[in-house]
Design a protein around this motif. Structure first.
Motif, PDB file in Angstrom:
ATOM      1  N   ARG A  99     -39.331 -24.747 -18.602  1.00  0.00           N
ATOM      2  CA  ARG A  99     -39.752 -23.558 -19.330  1.00  0.00           C
ATOM      3  C   ARG A  99     -40.896 -22.873 -18.589  1.00  0.00           C
ATOM      4  N   GLY A 100     -40.852 -21.546 -18.583  1.00  0.00           N
ATOM      5  CA  GLY A 100     -41.845 -20.774 -17.862  1.00  0.00           C
ATOM      6  C   GLY A 100     -41.387 -20.412 -16.463  1.00  0.00           C
ATOM      7  N   ARG A 101     -40.254 -20.980 -16.043  1.00  0.00           N
ATOM      8  CA  ARG A 101     -39.708 -20.693 -14.713  1.00  0.00           C
ATOM      9  C   ARG A 101     -38.283 -20.162 -14.849  1.00  0.00           C
ATOM     10  N   THR A 102     -37.928 -19.287 -13.932  1.00  0.00           N
ATOM     11  CA  THR A 102     -36.531 -18.872 -13.826  1.00  0.00           C
ATOM     12  C   THR A 102     -35.797 -19.941 -13.025  1.00  0.00           C
ATOM     13  N   VAL A 103     -34.645 -20.382 -13.507  1.00  0.00           N
ATOM     14  CA  VAL A 103     -33.892 -21.415 -12.793  1.00  0.00           C
ATOM     15  C   VAL A 103     -32.430 -21.010 -12.672  1.00  0.00           C
ATOM     16  N   LEU A 104     -31.814 -21.472 -11.611  1.00  0.00           N
ATOM     17  CA  LEU A 104     -30.375 -21.334 -11.448  1.00  0.00           C
ATOM     18  C   LEU A 104     -29.780 -22.706 -11.699  1.00  0.00           C
ATOM     19  N   VAL A 105     -29.208 -22.896 -12.865  1.00  0.00           N
ATOM     20  CA  VAL A 105     -28.555 -24.168 -13.199  1.00  0.00           C
ATOM     21  C   VAL A 105     -27.164 -24.157 -12.588  1.00  0.00           C
ATOM     22  N   ASN A 106     -26.876 -25.172 -11.786  1.00  0.00           N
ATOM     23  CA  ASN A 106     -25.571 -25.278 -11.122  1.00  0.00           C
ATOM     24  C   ASN A 106     -24.989 -26.656 -11.406  1.00  0.00           C
ATOM     25  N   LEU A 107     -23.723 -26.692 -11.794  1.00  0.00           N
ATOM     26  CA  LEU A 107     -23.025 -27.968 -11.987  1.00  0.00           C
ATOM     27  C   LEU A 107     -22.075 -28.177 -10.823  1.00  0.00           C
ATOM     28  N   TRP A 108     -22.161 -29.361 -10.203  1.00  0.00           N
ATOM     29  CA  TRP A 108     -21.322 -29.636  -9.044  1.00  0.00           C
ATOM     30  C   TRP A 108     -20.894 -31.102  -9.033  1.00  0.00           C
ATOM     31  N   ALA A 109     -19.895 -31.396  -8.225  1.00  0.00           N
ATOM     32  CA  ALA A 109     -19.402 -32.770  -8.064  1.00  0.00           C
ATOM     33  C   ALA A 109     -18.803 -32.906  -6.673  1.00  0.00           C
ATOM     34  N   THR A 110     -18.831 -34.124  -6.144  1.00  0.00           N
ATOM     35  CA  THR A 110     -18.307 -34.328  -4.792  1.00  0.00           C
ATOM     36  C   THR A 110     -16.789 -34.190  -4.751  1.00  0.00           C
ATOM     37  N   TRP A 111     -16.103 -34.391  -5.891  1.00  0.00           N
ATOM     38  CA  TRP A 111     -14.641 -34.256  -5.910  1.00  0.00           C
ATOM     39  C   TRP A 111     -14.206 -32.795  -6.005  1.00  0.00           C
ATOM     40  N   CYS A 112     -15.167 -31.907  -6.167  1.00  0.00           N
ATOM     41  CA  CYS A 112     -14.889 -30.468  -6.291  1.00  0.00           C
ATOM     42  C   CYS A 112     -15.100 -29.805  -4.931  1.00  0.00           C
ATOM     43  N   VAL A 113     -14.014 -29.424  -4.274  1.00  0.00           N
ATOM     44  CA  VAL A 113     -14.094 -28.840  -2.925  1.00  0.00           C
ATOM     45  C   VAL A 113     -14.933 -27.566  -2.906  1.00  0.00           C
ATOM     46  N   PRO A 114     -14.717 -26.602  -3.821  1.00  0.00           N
ATOM     47  CA  PRO A 114     -15.564 -25.398  -3.808  1.00  0.00           C
ATOM     48  C   PRO A 114     -17.039 -25.714  -4.019  1.00  0.00           C
ATOM     49  N   CYS A 115     -17.308 -26.766  -4.784  1.00  0.00           N
ATOM     50  CA  CYS A 115     -18.706 -27.176  -5.005  1.00  0.00           C
ATOM     51  C   CYS A 115     -19.349 -27.614  -3.700  1.00  0.00           C
ATOM     52  N   ARG A 116     -18.645 -28.458  -2.967  1.00  0.00           N
ATOM     53  CA  ARG A 116     -19.191 -28.965  -1.705  1.00  0.00           C
ATOM     54  C   ARG A 116     -19.440 -27.823  -0.726  1.00  0.00           C
ATOM     55  N   LYS A 117     -18.541 -26.860  -0.699  1.00  0.00           N
ATOM     56  CA  LYS A 117     -18.701 -25.721   0.206  1.00  0.00           C
ATOM     57  C   LYS A 117     -19.875 -24.839  -0.198  1.00  0.00           C
ATOM     58  N   GLU A 118     -20.171 -24.816  -1.490  1.00  0.00           N
ATOM     59  CA  GLU A 118     -21.238 -23.962  -2.000  1.00  0.00           C
ATOM     60  C   GLU A 118     -22.627 -24.564  -1.807  1.00  0.00           C
ATOM     61  N   MET A 119     -22.715 -25.873  -1.707  1.00  0.00           N
ATOM     62  CA  MET A 119     -24.017 -26.541  -1.697  1.00  0.00           C
ATOM     63  C   MET A 119     -24.958 -26.080  -0.581  1.00  0.00           C
ATOM     64  N   PRO A 120     -24.482 -25.853   0.651  1.00  0.00           N
ATOM     65  CA  PRO A 120     -25.413 -25.364   1.680  1.00  0.00           C
ATOM     66  C   PRO A 120     -26.057 -24.032   1.316  1.00  0.00           C
ATOM     67  N   ALA A 121     -25.304 -23.141   0.675  1.00  0.00           N
ATOM     68  CA  ALA A 121     -25.866 -21.852   0.276  1.00  0.00           C
ATOM     69  C   ALA A 121     -26.927 -22.043  -0.810  1.00  0.00           C
ATOM     70  N   LEU A 122     -26.688 -22.968  -1.731  1.00  0.00           N
ATOM     71  CA  LEU A 122     -27.678 -23.257  -2.764  1.00  0.00           C
ATOM     72  C   LEU A 122     -28.944 -23.869  -2.154  1.00  0.00           C
ATOM     73  N   ASP A 123     -28.753 -24.721  -1.167  1.00  0.00           N
ATOM     74  CA  ASP A 123     -29.889 -25.329  -0.475  1.00  0.00           C
ATOM     75  C   ASP A 123     -30.707 -24.249   0.230  1.00  0.00           C
ATOM     76  N   ASN A 124     -30.022 -23.292   0.854  1.00  0.00           N
ATOM     77  CA  ASN A 124     -30.719 -22.195   1.531  1.00  0.00           C
ATOM     78  C   ASN A 124     -31.429 -21.284   0.533  1.00  0.00           C
ATOM     79  N   LEU A 125     -30.816 -21.066  -0.621  1.00  0.00           N
ATOM     80  CA  LEU A 125     -31.463 -20.258  -1.656  1.00  0.00           C
ATOM     81  C   LEU A 125     -32.765 -20.914  -2.100  1.00  0.00           C
ATOM     82  N   GLN A 126     -32.722 -22.226  -2.294  1.00  0.00           N
ATOM     83  CA  GLN A 126     -33.934 -22.948  -2.670  1.00  0.00           C
ATOM     84  C   GLN A 126     -34.980 -22.844  -1.566  1.00  0.00           C
TER      85      GLN A 126
END
Length: 221
Positions: A99-126
């Motif tokens: 609370r008090g912070r803006t957050v991007l909540v993301n749900l991911w799993a290793t069995w989810c191919v689009p999730c794995r592909k998205e993770m580097p972009a989320l890491d860069n956003l952070q």
């Protein structure tokens, strides 16, 4: 023979009494329905705490374009469930802890191919925007091998994201319950009050210029 007992009621008067009681029952039911109807409308009106988030979302609507064109900005007030999960050390965490912070909540799993592909972009956003005002809260929902998602992040050298997990995958069910998780991955931009600003079902290029402009817009306002 006429019934002379004091408590006897002529048939006509008895029928009238029945009608009166029936009418009263209808009024009671109608009144109850009205009360429940009003309560339902109040629930559907949304949490008033989240009205500023909707106003912000409408201001951000022009920024939902290009690489984040699939983002849907909030049109009605919605306070998210207080999602419960764990951090990398196994300590309990909740969405309310941010609370008090803006957050991007993301749900991911290793069995989810689009999730794995998205993770580097989320890491860069952070890496680019992570601050006391903003954090990417990527929650892993692998339910079997708890070591697998951590190994994935290590192998991909994704070091900017904090590790969060929910081995029960209850966070997915809770977001699904409010209509914000239809598949994987799912991301919800949340304001400092725990209110939805925008949601996207599916992956996005979170380190793109379009995504950065969207998140910066949320932080600027």
């Amino acid at each position: 023979m006429t019934d002379t007992r004091p408590d006897s009621v002529p048939p006509r008067r008895k029928g009238r009494k029945t009608l009166i009681l029936a009418a009263m029952a209808v009024l009671v039911v109608a009144g109850a329905a009205g009360v429940y109807g009003i309560a339902g409308l109040q629930r559907n009106a949304g949490d008033p705490t989240c009205r500023p988030a909707v106003a912000l979302a409408q201001q951000l609507k022009p920024l939902a374009r290009g690489e984040v064109a699939a983002v849907t900005v909030a049109a009605e007030p919605l306070k998210l469930p207080d999602l419960a999960f764990e951090d990398g050390t196994g300590q309990p965490k909740k969405l309310s802890d941010f609370r008090g912070r803006t957050v991007l909540v993301n749900l991911w799993a290793t069995w989810c191919v689009p999730c794995r592909k998205e993770m580097p972009a989320l890491d860069n956003l952070q890496a680019k925007l992570g601050s006391p005002q903003f954090e990417v809260v990527a929650i892993n929902i692998d339910t079997r091998d708890p070591a697998k998602p951590k190994k994935f992040l290590e192998d991909e050298k994704l070091t900017k994201l904090s590790f969060f997990s929910d081995a029960s995958a209850r966070v997915f069910q809770e977001l699904k319950g409010v209509g914000r998780a239809l598949g994987m991955p799912t991301s919800v931009l949340v304001d400092g009050e725990g209110c939805e600003i925008a949601t996207i079902a599916g992956p996005a290029e979170w380190d793109s210029a379009d995504a950065l402009a969207l998140v910066k817009g949320a932080l600027a306002r």
